[in-house]
Design a protein around this motif. Structure first.
Motif, PDB file in Angstrom:
ATOM      1  N   ASN A   1      23.733  40.973 -12.132  1.00 46.09           N
ATOM      2  CA  ASN A   1      24.060  42.117 -11.276  1.00 46.09           C
ATOM      3  C   ASN A   1      24.196  43.403 -12.090  1.00 46.09           C
ATOM      4  O   ASN A   1      24.054  44.499 -11.554  1.00 46.09           O
ATOM      5  CB  ASN A   1      25.365  41.855 -10.520  1.00 46.09           C
ATOM      6  N   SER A   2      24.475  43.261 -13.395  1.00 50.34           N
ATOM      7  CA  SER A   2      24.686  44.452 -14.224  1.00 50.34           C
ATOM      8  C   SER A   2      23.391  45.201 -14.484  1.00 50.34           C
ATOM      9  O   SER A   2      23.415  46.312 -14.996  1.00 50.34           O
ATOM     10  CB  SER A   2      25.316  44.055 -15.569  1.00 50.34           C
ATOM     11  N   THR A   3      22.246  44.625 -14.165  1.00 42.63           N
ATOM     12  CA  THR A   3      20.967  45.287 -14.411  1.00 42.63           C
ATOM     13  C   THR A   3      20.424  46.004 -13.174  1.00 42.63           C
ATOM     14  O   THR A   3      19.434  46.715 -13.267  1.00 42.63           O
ATOM     15  CB  THR A   3      19.905  44.263 -14.865  1.00 42.63           C
ATOM     16  N   ARG A   4      21.058  45.819 -12.031  1.00 42.17           N
ATOM     17  CA  ARG A   4      20.479  46.315 -10.782  1.00 42.17           C
ATOM     18  C   ARG A   4      20.333  47.820 -10.738  1.00 42.17           C
ATOM     19  O   ARG A   4      19.371  48.342 -10.189  1.00 42.17           O
ATOM     20  CB  ARG A   4      21.334  45.837  -9.608  1.00 42.17           C
ATOM     21  N   ASN A   5      21.279  48.544 -11.309  1.00 40.52           N
ATOM     22  CA  ASN A   5      21.229  50.002 -11.266  1.00 40.52           C
ATOM     23  C   ASN A   5      20.932  50.605 -12.634  1.00 40.52           C
ATOM     24  O   ASN A   5      21.265  51.756 -12.891  1.00 40.52           O
ATOM     25  CB  ASN A   5      22.555  50.553 -10.730  1.00 40.52           C
ATOM     26  N   THR A   6      20.302  49.811 -13.507  1.00 35.51           N
ATOM     27  CA  THR A   6      19.984  50.270 -14.852  1.00 35.51           C
ATOM     28  C   THR A   6      18.472  50.380 -15.011  1.00 35.51           C
ATOM     29  O   THR A   6      17.751  49.419 -14.776  1.00 35.51           O
ATOM     30  CB  THR A   6      20.536  49.298 -15.914  1.00 35.51           C
ATOM     31  N   ALA A   7      18.012  51.578 -15.434  1.00 37.31           N
ATOM     32  CA  ALA A   7      16.572  51.791 -15.604  1.00 37.31           C
ATOM     33  C   ALA A   7      16.089  51.318 -16.973  1.00 37.31           C
ATOM     34  O   ALA A   7      14.938  50.922 -17.126  1.00 37.31           O
ATOM     35  CB  ALA A   7      16.245  53.272 -15.429  1.00 37.31           C
ATOM     36  N   PHE A   8      16.957  51.383 -17.987  1.00 32.76           N
ATOM     37  CA  PHE A   8      16.651  50.959 -19.351  1.00 32.76           C
ATOM     38  C   PHE A   8      15.657  51.866 -20.072  1.00 32.76           C
ATOM     39  O   PHE A   8      15.295  51.597 -21.205  1.00 32.76           O
ATOM     40  CB  PHE A   8      16.117  49.513 -19.397  1.00 32.76           C
ATOM     41  N   ASP A   9      15.187  52.930 -19.413  1.00 30.25           N
ATOM     42  CA  ASP A   9      14.192  53.795 -20.042  1.00 30.25           C
ATOM     43  C   ASP A   9      14.783  54.629 -21.173  1.00 30.25           C
ATOM     44  O   ASP A   9      14.057  55.034 -22.086  1.00 30.25           O
ATOM     45  CB  ASP A   9      13.555  54.717 -19.002  1.00 30.25           C
ATOM     46  N   LEU A  10      16.070  54.901 -21.098  1.00 27.81           N
ATOM     47  CA  LEU A  10      16.767  55.614 -22.152  1.00 27.81           C
ATOM     48  C   LEU A  10      17.732  54.649 -22.832  1.00 27.81           C
ATOM     49  O   LEU A  10      18.411  53.879 -22.152  1.00 27.81           O
ATOM     50  CB  LEU A  10      17.538  56.810 -21.590  1.00 27.81           C
ATOM     51  N   PRO A  11      17.824  54.667 -24.164  1.00 31.94           N
ATOM     52  CA  PRO A  11      18.712  53.718 -24.853  1.00 31.94           C
ATOM     53  C   PRO A  11      20.160  53.851 -24.427  1.00 31.94           C
ATOM     54  O   PRO A  11      20.895  52.861 -24.406  1.00 31.94           O
ATOM     55  CB  PRO A  11      18.515  54.049 -26.334  1.00 31.94           C
ATOM     56  N   GLU A  12      20.572  55.063 -24.063  1.00 30.10           N
ATOM     57  CA  GLU A  12      21.955  55.258 -23.638  1.00 30.10           C
ATOM     58  C   GLU A  12      22.226  54.713 -22.235  1.00 30.10           C
ATOM     59  O   GLU A  12      23.380  54.688 -21.786  1.00 30.10           O
ATOM     60  CB  GLU A  12      22.353  56.734 -23.722  1.00 30.10           C
ATOM     61  N   GLU A  13      21.186  54.257 -21.538  1.00 28.60           N
ATOM     62  CA  GLU A  13      21.384  53.617 -20.235  1.00 28.60           C
ATOM     63  C   GLU A  13      21.760  52.137 -20.376  1.00 28.60           C
ATOM     64  O   GLU A  13      22.248  51.528 -19.435  1.00 28.60           O
ATOM     65  CB  GLU A  13      20.113  53.746 -19.389  1.00 28.60           C
ATOM     66  N   TRP A  14      21.517  51.567 -21.550  1.00 29.37           N
ATOM     67  CA  TRP A  14      21.878  50.181 -21.795  1.00 29.37           C
ATOM     68  C   TRP A  14      23.389  50.079 -21.982  1.00 29.37           C
ATOM     69  O   TRP A  14      24.023  50.996 -22.492  1.00 29.37           O
ATOM     70  CB  TRP A  14      21.215  49.681 -23.074  1.00 29.37           C
ATOM     71  N   ASN A  15      23.982  48.969 -21.558  1.00 31.77           N
ATOM     72  CA  ASN A  15      25.343  48.707 -21.989  1.00 31.77           C
ATOM     73  C   ASN A  15      25.295  47.583 -23.026  1.00 31.77           C
ATOM     74  O   ASN A  15      24.266  46.933 -23.199  1.00 31.77           O
ATOM     75  CB  ASN A  15      26.284  48.400 -20.813  1.00 31.77           C
ATOM     76  N   LEU A  16      26.402  47.375 -23.688  1.00 31.91           N
ATOM     77  CA  LEU A  16      26.380  46.445 -24.817  1.00 31.91           C
ATOM     78  C   LEU A  16      26.059  45.016 -24.386  1.00 31.91           C
ATOM     79  O   LEU A  16      25.460  44.253 -25.155  1.00 31.91           O
ATOM     80  CB  LEU A  16      27.721  46.484 -25.556  1.00 31.91           C
TER      81      LEU A  16
ATOM     82  N   PRO B   1      14.738  40.366 -18.380  1.00 28.60           N
ATOM     83  CA  PRO B   1      13.595  40.662 -17.515  1.00 28.60           C
ATOM     84  C   PRO B   1      13.601  42.064 -16.916  1.00 28.60           C
ATOM     85  O   PRO B   1      12.539  42.683 -16.788  1.00 28.60           O
ATOM     86  CB  PRO B   1      13.704  39.591 -16.422  1.00 28.60           C
ATOM     87  N   ALA B   2      14.785  42.578 -16.588  1.00 28.68           N
ATOM     88  CA  ALA B   2      14.849  43.899 -15.954  1.00 28.68           C
ATOM     89  C   ALA B   2      14.408  45.012 -16.894  1.00 28.68           C
ATOM     90  O   ALA B   2      14.093  46.117 -16.439  1.00 28.68           O
ATOM     91  CB  ALA B   2      16.278  44.168 -15.467  1.00 28.68           C
ATOM     92  N   ALA B   3      14.373  44.732 -18.193  1.00 23.67           N
ATOM     93  CA  ALA B   3      13.972  45.743 -19.167  1.00 23.67           C
ATOM     94  C   ALA B   3      12.560  45.511 -19.695  1.00 23.67           C
ATOM     95  O   ALA B   3      12.118  46.211 -20.608  1.00 23.67           O
ATOM     96  CB  ALA B   3      14.957  45.752 -20.334  1.00 23.67           C
ATOM     97  N   ALA B   4      11.835  44.564 -19.114  1.00 17.63           N
ATOM     98  CA  ALA B   4      10.512  44.208 -19.626  1.00 17.63           C
ATOM     99  C   ALA B   4       9.557  45.394 -19.652  1.00 17.63           C
ATOM    100  O   ALA B   4       8.705  45.489 -20.542  1.00 17.63           O
ATOM    101  CB  ALA B   4       9.925  43.074 -18.791  1.00 17.63           C
ATOM    102  N   HIS B   5       9.709  46.311 -18.694  1.00 15.75           N
ATOM    103  CA  HIS B   5       8.789  47.455 -18.618  1.00 15.75           C
ATOM    104  C   HIS B   5       8.978  48.434 -19.773  1.00 15.75           C
ATOM    105  O   HIS B   5       8.152  49.332 -19.965  1.00 15.75           O
ATOM    106  CB  HIS B   5       8.992  48.197 -17.293  1.00 15.75           C
ATOM    107  N   THR B   6      10.050  48.276 -20.559  1.00 13.98           N
ATOM    108  CA  THR B   6      10.314  49.210 -21.660  1.00 13.98           C
ATOM    109  C   THR B   6       9.758  48.735 -22.999  1.00 13.98           C
ATOM    110  O   THR B   6       9.849  49.455 -23.990  1.00 13.98           O
ATOM    111  CB  THR B   6      11.827  49.438 -21.834  1.00 13.98           C
ATOM    112  N   SER B   7       9.189  47.547 -23.046  1.00 17.80           N
ATOM    113  CA  SER B   7       8.774  46.998 -24.345  1.00 17.80           C
ATOM    114  C   SER B   7       7.721  47.879 -25.025  1.00 17.80           C
ATOM    115  O   SER B   7       7.755  48.044 -26.247  1.00 17.80           O
ATOM    116  CB  SER B   7       8.259  45.566 -24.182  1.00 17.80           C
ATOM    117  N   ASN B   8       6.794  48.444 -24.264  1.00 24.94           N
ATOM    118  CA  ASN B   8       5.775  49.311 -24.871  1.00 24.94           C
ATOM    119  C   ASN B   8       6.404  50.546 -25.501  1.00 24.94           C
ATOM    120  O   ASN B   8       6.035  50.957 -26.606  1.00 24.94           O
ATOM    121  CB  ASN B   8       4.742  49.740 -23.828  1.00 24.94           C
ATOM    122  N   MET B   9       7.355  51.143 -24.787  1.00 22.27           N
ATOM    123  CA  MET B   9       8.011  52.350 -25.288  1.00 22.27           C
ATOM    124  C   MET B   9       8.778  52.075 -26.574  1.00 22.27           C
ATOM    125  O   MET B   9       8.639  52.803 -27.567  1.00 22.27           O
ATOM    126  CB  MET B   9       8.970  52.909 -24.242  1.00 22.27           C
TER     127      MET B   9
END
Length: 228
Positions: A10-25, A58-66
């Motif tokens: 549930n912690s990934t639902r509102n996280t885009a992950f496109d910016l490193p500061e959007e990640w939580n620990l 999985p919710a951050a898979a789209h960021t691997s290229n970046m």
């Protein structure tokens, strides 16, 4: 791979992950758990890195290229996944104390609860160079300056350079080094890079510190785990 994630989905639902500061620990810890549980190599090629991110978070898979582009700065075709984890940890949403404890754990490859002087130097290099890469701010630190910072940590802990520093000593020193208390929630990126001597321009050529560290870390792992 196939390691199970240990974060709350549930912690990934509102996280885009496109910016490193959007990640939580917790998100970064999911990567680290997958790395450890899968007994993976420090150095990964692009295909392995894509699969790693997909399976670990999985919710951050789209960021691997970046993130690949940010860390494979010299097109070597290999990045150090511990460097990626370290940079994301520094930039993540968490307290300084929690980040310090986690980054210490990430670099405690043999689960001894302590680091040698050389291991602390590697930790500091990775924590700084990875932040430069993942944020796009600052410059790589000079080796002598990082060694000077490691000297300060051992002096603060009142231990000899041939001894080993533990997590509590490291965390206490971090507060002193950054000029904060345990109650301080966070430290700004510019202030962190300033303390790590990474704001002044330094000419850097060749692979990143993390890419150099891949070989050294794998050598250490081979010595301590000869059956792997």
């Amino acid at each position: 791979m196939g390691a199970a994630t240990s974060y709350d989905a549930n912690s990934t639902r509102n996280t885009a992950f496109d910016l490193p500061e959007e990640w939580n620990l917790d998100h970064v810890k999911a990567l680290h758990n997958a790395f450890k549980d899968g007994n993976l190599d420090f150095g990964m090629n692009k295909e392995a890195f894509d699969i790693f991110i997909l399976e670990a978070l999985p919710a951050a898979a789209h960021t691997s290229n970046m993130y690949w582009r940010r860390f494979d700065t010299n097109n070597t075709g290999i990045i150090n996944v511990v460097e990626v984890i370290s940079g994301l940890a520094v930039m993540s949403q968490s307290t300084v104390a929690q980040k310090a404890e986690f980054i210490f754990e990430v670099n405690d490859f043999n689960d001894q609860g302590t680091l040698s002087y050389d291991e602390l130097v590697v930790l500091l290099y990775l924590a700084c160079s990875s932040t430069v890469l993942v944020s796009g701010k600052g410059v790589f630190p000079e080796e002598q300056k990082i060694e000077g910072i490691a000297d300060e940590a051992f002096i603060f802990a009142d231990i000899d350079m041939t001894s080993r520093i533990n997590s509590n000593q490291f965390k206490s020193w971090i507060f002193e080094f950054l000029g904060i208390s345990e109650e301080t929630p966070t430290v700004g990126l510019r202030e962190y890079l300033k303390r790590m001597k990474s704001l002044k321009h330094t000419k850097v050529a060749g692979p990143t510190t993390g890419q150099h560290a891949v070989n050294e870390l794998e050598k250490t792992q081979a010595v301590n785990n000869p059956t792997n």
